[in-house]
Design an enzyme around this catalytic site. Sequence first.
Site, short mmCIF file in Angstrom:
data_model
loop_
_atom_site.label_atom_id
_atom_site.label_comp_id
_atom_site.label_asym_id
_atom_site.label_seq_id
_atom_site.Cartn_x
_atom_site.Cartn_y
_atom_site.Cartn_z
N PRO A 46 44.87 42.08 55.33
CA PRO A 46 45.58 41.31 56.36
C PRO A 46 44.63 40.34 57.06
O PRO A 46 43.49 40.69 57.37
CB PRO A 46 46.10 42.39 57.32
CG PRO A 46 46.13 43.65 56.50
CD PRO A 46 44.95 43.53 55.58
N SER A 54 39.09 35.23 62.77
CA SER A 54 37.98 35.14 63.73
C SER A 54 37.10 36.37 63.75
O SER A 54 36.22 36.50 64.61
CB SER A 54 38.52 34.87 65.14
OG SER A 54 39.37 35.91 65.57
N ILE A 68 50.67 44.88 60.26
CA ILE A 68 51.47 44.82 61.48
C ILE A 68 52.30 43.54 61.44
O ILE A 68 51.75 42.44 61.28
CB ILE A 68 50.57 44.86 62.73
CG1 ILE A 68 49.85 46.22 62.80
CG2 ILE A 68 51.39 44.61 64.00
CD1 ILE A 68 48.73 46.26 63.82
N LEU A 88 45.65 50.60 57.12
CA LEU A 88 46.84 51.43 56.93
C LEU A 88 48.06 50.61 56.56
O LEU A 88 48.98 51.12 55.91
CB LEU A 88 47.13 52.23 58.21
CG LEU A 88 46.03 53.18 58.68
CD1 LEU A 88 46.45 53.87 59.98
CD2 LEU A 88 45.70 54.21 57.61
N TYR A 107 26.87 43.38 76.95
CA TYR A 107 26.97 42.47 75.82
C TYR A 107 25.62 41.76 75.71
O TYR A 107 25.18 41.09 76.65
CB TYR A 107 28.09 41.48 76.11
CG TYR A 107 28.53 40.56 75.00
CD1 TYR A 107 29.70 40.83 74.31
CD2 TYR A 107 27.82 39.41 74.68
CE1 TYR A 107 30.15 39.97 73.32
CE2 TYR A 107 28.26 38.55 73.69
CZ TYR A 107 29.43 38.83 73.02
OH TYR A 107 29.88 37.97 72.04
N GLU A 149 42.88 48.06 61.82
CA GLU A 149 42.14 47.01 61.11
C GLU A 149 42.66 46.73 59.70
O GLU A 149 41.89 46.41 58.79
CB GLU A 149 40.64 47.35 61.07
CG GLU A 149 40.01 47.43 62.46
CD GLU A 149 38.50 47.47 62.43
OE1 GLU A 149 37.90 46.80 61.58
OE2 GLU A 149 37.92 48.18 63.27
#
Length: 545
Positions: A125, A130, A265, A262, A451, A259
């Site tokens: 998918p 990005s 979506i 599975l 970060y 991700e």
Amino acid sequence: MPPRRMKFWGWGFEGEGATPEERTAVHKTAATKFGATTFDDTPPRAEDYTLRAPRVAVPQALAGFCSSERLDRLVHAYGKSFIDSVRIFERRVPNPPDVVAYPGGEQDVVDLLDWAASNDVAVIPFGGGSSVVGGVEPVVGDAFKGVVSVNLQRLDKVLEVDKASRAARIQAGVLGPQLEAQLRPHGVTLRHFPQSFEYSTLGGWIATRSGGHFATLYTHIDDFVEQVRMVTPRGVWESFRLPGSGAGPSPDRLAIGSEGALGVITEAWMRLQDRPRFRAGTSVGFRTFEDAWGAVRAISQAGLYPANVRLLDRVEAHTTGAGDGTADVMVLAFESADHDVGPWMARALECVRDHGGTPDMDQLEATGGHREGASGAWRNAFIRMPFFREILTPLGVLFDTFETAITWDRFGDFHANVMAALHDVMRRECGPGAIASCRFTHVYPDGPAPYFSFYGKGRPGGMVDQWQAIKHACSDVLNRLGGTITHHHAVGRDHMPWYEKQRPDLFAAALQGAKDAIDPSGVMNPGVLLPPKRQTASGAATAVR
């Protein structure tokens, strides 16, 4: 008009990029700090690449929404990470998808998965592409005859708006700006703005457990998901639509963060908010980083829930133009659709002053204070930064980031050890002049999400090796000190070695059991979250456990 096409070699759509002024500034910085004086950052052309021939062809029934054209395959060959950028500019694309599918509806997705599962064709998918963790790269092992990348850009509608419940049913392929444009006439917003907002989709946000721009309270897409609908190789997965439920483990929570391993979506009911009308913002300077994060902790534990409480160390502040390098800077903002936020800001500033902070009162009193001064400078740098990679990479400048989360009781030592490890590996790999910094992206009452960013001089032909050395050193220290391997960038393929150490073994077995139940052929995004199946000596495919 045909839809705009994403660049295969850089950030955003074709025709977008850094301005001439930004390019000049980036060139000057690269030359001054890293000795990069060869400014050949001419964009690659599609004809520069030699792609292997497609290994599979879809049946005639699927051909109407599938393509094996060169440009489609190039766009879907990589995400947008640093090493993706390096390989694109080095004209290396060894694993393009064989087919790119653009389903026009859910039945197309069902038919595509039926064909793929029956023919050992891996399915990846693809939202806006990005990913910066190898989540969409078609590297799936040798047990598959080919790979099809599934782009849901045609599923881009808000299908229903429930004003009473303040929720909407939305197709998964809608990009952020399209989504907000369709909600605006109803006076509502999803209020989820990741850095990739313009170039990522609702389905991608859900599949990767995306973190938004807002730093407290509703930080991840999880907070907005009311119901998920997902097509798997065994059928459609759909939960009840409810505001909350205590009926066992949540089926939505297995889809969120899956991700693509599975299923695909296709739509979701999402919780909305009224559009904000009241705003206030300013920036705050601190003498020491310890004082600064002490103030952040105080605000996060006071129940004030600011929209933004970013903390930039002095290096980060200087690099982004939010400071002159002499102070650590907090970017602080509040917003509400219901009430004046002045009292909340006033209490936050009391917390700031208790820790030695100096607020910029002129910025606070400005009409657009949340976008003025240091706050505005940082926000602009944050949004524009991804465009600079397509300049820095061909200049031979190594630039990347990694993020994590840790509890407050461990943060002081954690920060010191991670920064020490980052500085050490950067000196080894990049030599003198390397830059490393830290900021907080999100904040919780029990801990921050630090970060880390780093810049250094790259070696011609060796930047992937440099990046891998830095990535391994920093990821190892995160694992060792008990920080998560990823707070909001997902696992993908890049984080798998450390994700497997972070998660409990029994959970991994349970997740594998779930995948076996709904994806028995193992065709969904192989190698992400779970090892791909492998080819045995006899030629049969088995699952790697």
